[in-house]
Design a protein around this motif. Structure first.
Motif, short mmCIF file in Angstrom:
data_model
loop_
_atom_site.label_atom_id
_atom_site.label_comp_id
_atom_site.label_asym_id
_atom_site.label_seq_id
_atom_site.Cartn_x
_atom_site.Cartn_y
_atom_site.Cartn_z
N LEU A 1 11.36 -17.58 57.07
CA LEU A 1 12.62 -16.42 57.42
C LEU A 1 12.99 -15.93 56.23
O LEU A 1 13.22 -14.80 55.94
N THR A 2 13.40 -16.81 55.26
CA THR A 2 13.81 -16.36 53.85
C THR A 2 12.51 -15.39 53.19
O THR A 2 13.08 -14.29 52.75
N GLU A 3 11.48 -15.56 53.25
CA GLU A 3 10.44 -14.75 52.78
C GLU A 3 10.34 -13.58 53.41
O GLU A 3 10.35 -12.51 52.81
N LYS A 4 10.33 -13.59 54.85
CA LYS A 4 10.27 -12.05 55.45
C LYS A 4 11.56 -11.47 55.08
O LYS A 4 11.43 -9.98 55.07
N ALA A 5 12.76 -11.84 54.97
CA ALA A 5 13.91 -11.10 54.83
C ALA A 5 13.87 -10.72 53.36
O ALA A 5 14.24 -9.25 53.08
N TRP A 6 13.31 -11.28 52.42
CA TRP A 6 13.29 -10.89 50.96
C TRP A 6 12.39 -9.80 50.87
O TRP A 6 12.63 -8.83 50.20
N LEU A 7 11.08 -9.86 51.34
CA LEU A 7 10.28 -8.86 51.43
C LEU A 7 10.54 -7.53 52.05
O LEU A 7 10.50 -6.50 51.63
N ALA A 8 11.54 -7.71 53.44
CA ALA A 8 12.05 -6.48 53.90
C ALA A 8 13.18 -5.92 52.97
O ALA A 8 13.28 -4.71 52.76
N ASP A 9 14.01 -6.57 52.36
CA ASP A 9 14.98 -6.16 51.39
C ASP A 9 14.31 -5.45 50.23
O ASP A 9 14.99 -4.45 49.72
N LEU A 10 13.09 -5.72 49.99
CA LEU A 10 12.39 -5.16 48.64
C LEU A 10 11.83 -3.84 49.16
O LEU A 10 11.33 -3.02 48.39
N GLY A 11 11.90 -3.60 50.54
CA GLY A 11 11.50 -2.20 51.06
C GLY A 11 10.11 -2.40 51.45
O GLY A 11 9.37 -1.21 51.72
N LEU A 12 9.56 -3.31 51.56
CA LEU A 12 8.23 -3.74 52.07
C LEU A 12 7.96 -3.74 53.51
O LEU A 12 8.95 -4.41 54.17
N ALA A 13 6.86 -3.28 54.13
CA ALA A 13 7.00 -3.37 55.62
C ALA A 13 6.16 -5.10 55.90
O ALA A 13 5.36 -5.37 55.12
#
Length: 354
Positions: free
Chosen positions: A108-120
């Motif tokens: 969950l942390t990973e998905k949120a971090w990647l999304a916050d980075l602007g990645l799909a």
């Protein structure tokens, strides 16, 4: 470089599996010693290490002695307990750093971090109980994958949900572990990029590999991947963006889905990666030496691909084919020294130049 460790220094590796074994071999080629820490007796990496500590992750005295006997610490898997890392980091640098572990240890942390980075990324939602699962299914729909937030690998810790699947049964299959629901991504192919970042911030990425899984386990990686040049460039840029955002030192594996609209990040692995084994036959400097160079403060090596390669994992009874594979003229075997062959267990791999 002023921060470079000289030959003769000792690299500490947390975890003694096959990735640690191949890191140890690469370190030895550069004149480094290796000390492996693993709770298991006789781990595969111990066979190529100068020293091996066999102790639990909560053994503070053993962790302290290990850290004081090495010059830098790295890891071959990302689920080292936080308390152990606290002890180790008080004595020696850990590379890649703690932020990469914080992000990758929890899906969950990973998905949120990647999304916050602007990645799909795939649509996702946290799931702690049946009500949350039903609500998440209402938003995301099916098909979807219910995964434990921590500790899953090689298809373990996850359940596929289709239209007729009983949500309660799916949740029960995870034994109450905190979970995440991920929506299905319609993709053309799965690829991964093995990237490296040095202490000075230089980034180098290998050519993307195209992956094929069976039963949740990587079966084959093929390079070059079937990608247009723009998509190839995009994949490498995604890996570079992640490396820089983490202020990373070492090798990382970035798994992506190729869709008709672009690239979707599946997950990241802050370590050398199974899908990067092809570099042993396809590049002058493979992913294992690249990782050792990076964490030791050395310049990154030349990761350009000089050959097309198909990497096949040898799983379970595939070991029965070893002597036949050894007779192939363009096949390079890498066996992991595991004493027991079991279904679903990675026993080695073979790189075939094509």
């Amino acid at each position: 470089m002023s921060d470079a460790l000289p030959p003769g220094s000792t690299i500490g590796i947390l975890g003694g599996g096959q990735l640690g074994r191949m890191l140890g071999l690469a370190a030895a080629r550069l004149g480094f010693h290796v000390h492996v820490y693993d709770p298991a007796e006789a781990p595969p990496a111990g066979e190529v290490a100068r020293h091996t500590t066999t102790a639990r992750w909560d053994d503070a005295a053993a962790l302290t002695a290990f850290a004081q006997g090495v010059d830098v610490i790295t890891y071959e898997f990302e689920n080292v307990p936080t308390d152990a890392l606290d002890i180790l980091e008080s004595h020696r640098p850990i590379r890649p750093g703690r932020e990469a572990l914080r992000v990758s240890q929890d899906r969950l942390t990973e998905k949120a971090w990647l999304a916050d980075l602007g990645l799909a990324v795939a649509p996702f939602a946290p799931v702690n109980d049946l009500d949350e699962l039903n609500a998440a299914l209402g938003r995301i729909g099916t098909p979807a994958i219910l995964k434990t937030r921590r500790f899953g690998y090689d298809g373990k810790g996850q359940v596929r949900l289709d239209a007729g699947t009983d949500p309660a049964a799916a949740l029960a299959a995870l034994d109450g572990a905190p979970a995440i629901l991920e929506g299905h991504v319609q993709f053309e192919r799965e690829i991964s990029v093995i990237g490296a970042r040095a202490l000075d911030g230089r980034v180098a990425c290998y050519d993307p590999g195209e992956n094929r899984h069976e039963g949740g386990i990587l079966r084959e990686t093929r390079v070059p991947a079937t990608l247009t040049n723009p998509r190839l460039t995009d994949a490498v840029l995604v890996a570079g963006k992640i490396l820089n955002a983490l202020d990373y030192a070492g090798v990382i594996g970035v798994e992506l889905f190729v869709t008709d609209t672009g690239l979707v990040v599946n997950e990241i692995a802050p370590r050398v990666h199974n899908s990067g084994h092809w570099t042993q036959a396809g590049c002058l400097i493979d992913q294992f030496e690249q990782h050792v160079r990076a964490i030791a403060g050395w310049p990154l090596g030349d990761g350009d691909r000089h050959s097309d390669v198909v990497m096949e994992n040898l799983i379970g009874d595939d070991m029965d084919r070893v002597t036949r594979i050894a007779a192939e003229p363009k096949a390079a075997l890498h066996l992991y020294g595991k004493a027991e062959t079991r279904p679903g267990r990675k026993m080695g791999h073979v790189n075939r130049r094509t």
